[in-house]
Design a protein around this motif. Structure first.
Motif, mmCIF file in Angstrom:
data_model
loop_
_atom_site.group_PDB
_atom_site.id
_atom_site.type_symbol
_atom_site.label_atom_id
_atom_site.label_comp_id
_atom_site.label_asym_id
_atom_site.label_seq_id
_atom_site.Cartn_x
_atom_site.Cartn_y
_atom_site.Cartn_z
ATOM 1 N N SER A 95 23.170 40.351 32.151
ATOM 2 C CA SER A 95 23.235 39.416 31.027
ATOM 3 C C SER A 95 23.881 39.966 29.764
ATOM 4 O O SER A 95 24.079 39.204 28.813
ATOM 5 N N GLU A 96 24.216 41.253 29.724
ATOM 6 C CA GLU A 96 24.766 41.850 28.513
ATOM 7 C C GLU A 96 26.102 42.534 28.831
ATOM 8 O O GLU A 96 26.429 42.758 30.005
ATOM 9 N N PRO A 97 26.883 42.850 27.791
ATOM 10 C CA PRO A 97 28.125 43.603 28.032
ATOM 11 C C PRO A 97 27.840 44.935 28.718
ATOM 12 O O PRO A 97 26.862 45.605 28.412
ATOM 13 N N TRP A 98 28.703 45.313 29.633
ATOM 14 C CA TRP A 98 28.497 46.537 30.396
ATOM 15 C C TRP A 98 28.819 47.766 29.555
ATOM 16 O O TRP A 98 29.608 47.687 28.600
ATOM 17 N N PRO A 99 28.209 48.898 29.894
ATOM 18 C CA PRO A 99 28.496 50.145 29.156
ATOM 19 C C PRO A 99 29.978 50.507 29.217
ATOM 20 O O PRO A 99 30.723 50.043 30.094
ATOM 21 N N TYR A 100 30.379 51.353 28.295
ATOM 22 C CA TYR A 100 31.802 51.699 28.163
ATOM 23 C C TYR A 100 32.372 52.249 29.461
ATOM 24 O O TYR A 100 33.494 51.908 29.850
ATOM 25 N N GLY A 101 31.627 53.084 30.154
ATOM 26 C CA GLY A 101 32.137 53.689 31.374
ATOM 27 C C GLY A 101 32.344 52.708 32.507
ATOM 28 O O GLY A 101 33.031 53.025 33.487
ATOM 29 N N LEU A 102 31.743 51.524 32.399
ATOM 30 C CA LEU A 102 31.870 50.518 33.457
ATOM 31 C C LEU A 102 32.715 49.332 33.018
ATOM 32 O O LEU A 102 32.760 48.316 33.724
ATOM 33 N N ARG A 103 33.374 49.435 31.871
ATOM 34 C CA ARG A 103 34.166 48.307 31.375
ATOM 35 C C ARG A 103 35.284 47.926 32.340
ATOM 36 O O ARG A 103 35.609 46.744 32.481
ATOM 37 N N TRP A 104 35.875 48.923 32.997
ATOM 38 C CA TRP A 104 36.967 48.615 33.932
ATOM 39 C C TRP A 104 36.463 47.749 35.081
ATOM 40 O O TRP A 104 37.140 46.801 35.499
ATOM 41 N N ALA A 105 35.273 48.069 35.596
ATOM 42 C CA ALA A 105 34.696 47.256 36.672
ATOM 43 C C ALA A 105 34.343 45.865 36.173
ATOM 44 O O ALA A 105 34.536 44.867 36.878
ATOM 45 N N ALA A 106 33.825 45.790 34.929
ATOM 46 C CA ALA A 106 33.474 44.491 34.358
ATOM 47 C C ALA A 106 34.709 43.607 34.213
ATOM 48 O O ALA A 106 34.670 42.406 34.501
ATOM 49 N N ARG A 107 35.825 44.205 33.780
ATOM 50 C CA ARG A 107 37.056 43.421 33.617
ATOM 51 C C ARG A 107 37.546 42.889 34.958
ATOM 52 O O ARG A 107 37.991 41.740 35.056
ATOM 53 N N ARG A 108 37.475 43.713 36.003
ATOM 54 C CA ARG A 108 37.934 43.268 37.321
ATOM 55 C C ARG A 108 37.047 42.154 37.878
ATOM 56 O O ARG A 108 37.544 41.168 38.432
ATOM 57 N N LEU A 109 35.748 42.313 37.745
ATOM 58 C CA LEU A 109 34.842 41.289 38.244
ATOM 59 C C LEU A 109 35.004 39.987 37.464
ATOM 60 O O LEU A 109 34.986 38.891 38.051
ATOM 61 N N THR A 110 35.164 40.110 36.151
ATOM 62 C CA THR A 110 35.360 38.912 35.332
ATOM 63 C C THR A 110 36.651 38.202 35.708
ATOM 64 O O THR A 110 36.692 36.966 35.811
ATOM 65 N N ALA A 111 37.721 38.980 35.924
ATOM 66 C CA ALA A 111 39.007 38.381 36.316
ATOM 67 C C ALA A 111 38.888 37.688 37.672
ATOM 68 O O ALA A 111 39.446 36.596 37.871
ATOM 69 N N ALA A 112 38.168 38.291 38.615
ATOM 70 C CA ALA A 112 37.997 37.682 39.932
ATOM 71 C C ALA A 112 37.206 36.379 39.827
ATOM 72 O O ALA A 112 37.549 35.370 40.462
ATOM 73 N N ARG A 113 36.157 36.375 39.025
ATOM 74 C CA ARG A 113 35.374 35.159 38.844
ATOM 75 C C ARG A 113 36.188 34.092 38.129
ATOM 76 O O ARG A 113 36.084 32.891 38.435
ATOM 77 N N ALA A 114 36.989 34.515 37.148
ATOM 78 C CA ALA A 114 37.833 33.558 36.423
ATOM 79 C C ALA A 114 38.852 32.912 37.352
ATOM 80 O O ALA A 114 39.140 31.710 37.252
ATOM 81 N N ALA A 115 39.404 33.695 38.279
ATOM 82 C CA ALA A 115 40.370 33.138 39.231
ATOM 83 C C ALA A 115 39.698 32.118 40.147
ATOM 84 O O ALA A 115 40.265 31.055 40.439
ATOM 85 N N ARG A 116 38.498 32.423 40.610
ATOM 86 C CA ARG A 116 37.764 31.472 41.447
ATOM 87 C C ARG A 116 37.454 30.193 40.679
ATOM 88 O O ARG A 116 37.607 29.084 41.199
ATOM 89 N N TRP A 117 37.028 30.342 39.428
ATOM 90 C CA TRP A 117 36.698 29.163 38.633
ATOM 91 C C TRP A 117 37.940 28.312 38.373
ATOM 92 O O TRP A 117 37.876 27.078 38.462
#
Length: 298
Positions: free
Chosen positions: A95-117
């Motif tokens: 439910s919250e922004p991911w830590p700095y070290g995991l931002r790259w994974a968060a961006r990829r997952l968000t992009a994948a979900r955005a493409a599906r949506w």
């Protein structure tokens, strides 16, 4: 005052036992049983019959009492605290922004979900435009199914790597679009004008969400006995699957109730703050004035 303190202490102990010790005791018992069975005899429950006699130097009645009265409660509480720590980490990831070290994974997952949506949204809009003014029942059913498919990904363009983060975050966007109210500043004030039953409904939804996330923490912790007992990951996966399903339902309920609180009480909040609001829903123009008042130039 002593009576009040004693009652508070009793309730705290009861909650500590119910939330930490009892689930932890079940976990410790399962871990001990897994260690006793081992990989080679993973289904031989008969090996658990003599479990109280196992323990080397702790054999004997006195040592057994020490184990039961001292060691097990401590281990159970430690397991409970660990599970709640894992649950807190999961809750932040969901439910919250991911830590700095995991931002790259968060961006990829968000992009994948955005493409599906986006793909689901395009299919929905194409079907809607091609349906005409009065589409037949089967076409309307298909349009509804496409809308549900899109909304299952997110109610708006995804901005978070997880469904829960988007579902909770979209409440603020929807309230802003409809009432021009800033949820961050308006929510503490809105809470004060809610009725007791409305507050209790929100508390119950939050408690259900915390319980579901804690169950997910136990599911993650359930993988550890796999060191001794290979079916442990299967049991943990089952617990985690149930926890994820309950978490999704609890997040959806909490989001709906939070948005409903604004729908029902936003006008009341504005009137309590001194704004002239007629009966009915709050207008965006008045909502913008309320937001400016609450922000106080912040």
């Amino acid at each position: 005052m002593n009576t009040v303190l004693a009652e508070l202490g009793r309730k705290y102990v009861e909650r500590w036992v119910a939330v930490l010790v009892l689930p932890g005791l079940l976990y410790v018992a399962g871990a001990v049983a897994a260690h006793r069975l081992g990989h080679a005899h993973w289904a031989d429950v008969g090996r658990l019959a003599d479990l109280p006699a196992v323990g080397g130097p702790l054999d004997g009645r006195a040592s057994s009492w020490v184990l039961v009265l001292a060691v097990l409660p401590v281990l159970s509480a430690a397991a409970g605290l660990t599970a709640r720590g894992v649950a807190a980490a999961l809750g932040r990831l969901w439910s919250e922004p991911w830590p700095y070290g995991l931002r790259w994974a968060a961006r990829r997952l968000t992009a994948a979900r955005a493409a599906r949506w986006q793909a689901a949204d395009l299919a929905y809009r194409a079907a809607l435009e091609g349906a005409g003014a009065r589409p037949p029942a089967e076409v309307r059913a298909r349009i509804d199914a496409l809308a549900a498919r899109r909304n299952a990904v997110a109610l708006g363009p995804p901005a978070h790597p997880t469904w829960a983060g988007d579902r909770l975050g979209v409440v603020g966007a929807r309230v802003w679009a409809w009432y021009r109210l800033d949820v961050v500043f308006a929510w503490p004030r809105l809470w004060l004008v809610l009725t007791e039953s409305e507050q209790n409904a929100l508390r119950a939804a939050r408690t259900e969400l915390d319980t579901a996330v804690t169950l997910a923490g136990w599911g993650v912790l359930g993988v550890l006995p796999a060191v001794w007992w290979w079916p442990a990951p299967l049991v943990a996966a089952g617990v985690l699957a149930v926890a994820l399903r309950r978490t999704r339902a609890a997040v959806d309920t909490l989001a709906h109730l939070t948005e409903a609180a604004f729908d029902l009480r936003a006008a009341v909040l504005a009137r309590e703050l001194g704004f002239d609001v007629p009966e009915g829903r709050l207008s965006p123009e008045t909502g913008a004035q309320v937001t400016a008042h609450l922000r106080k130039h912040v």
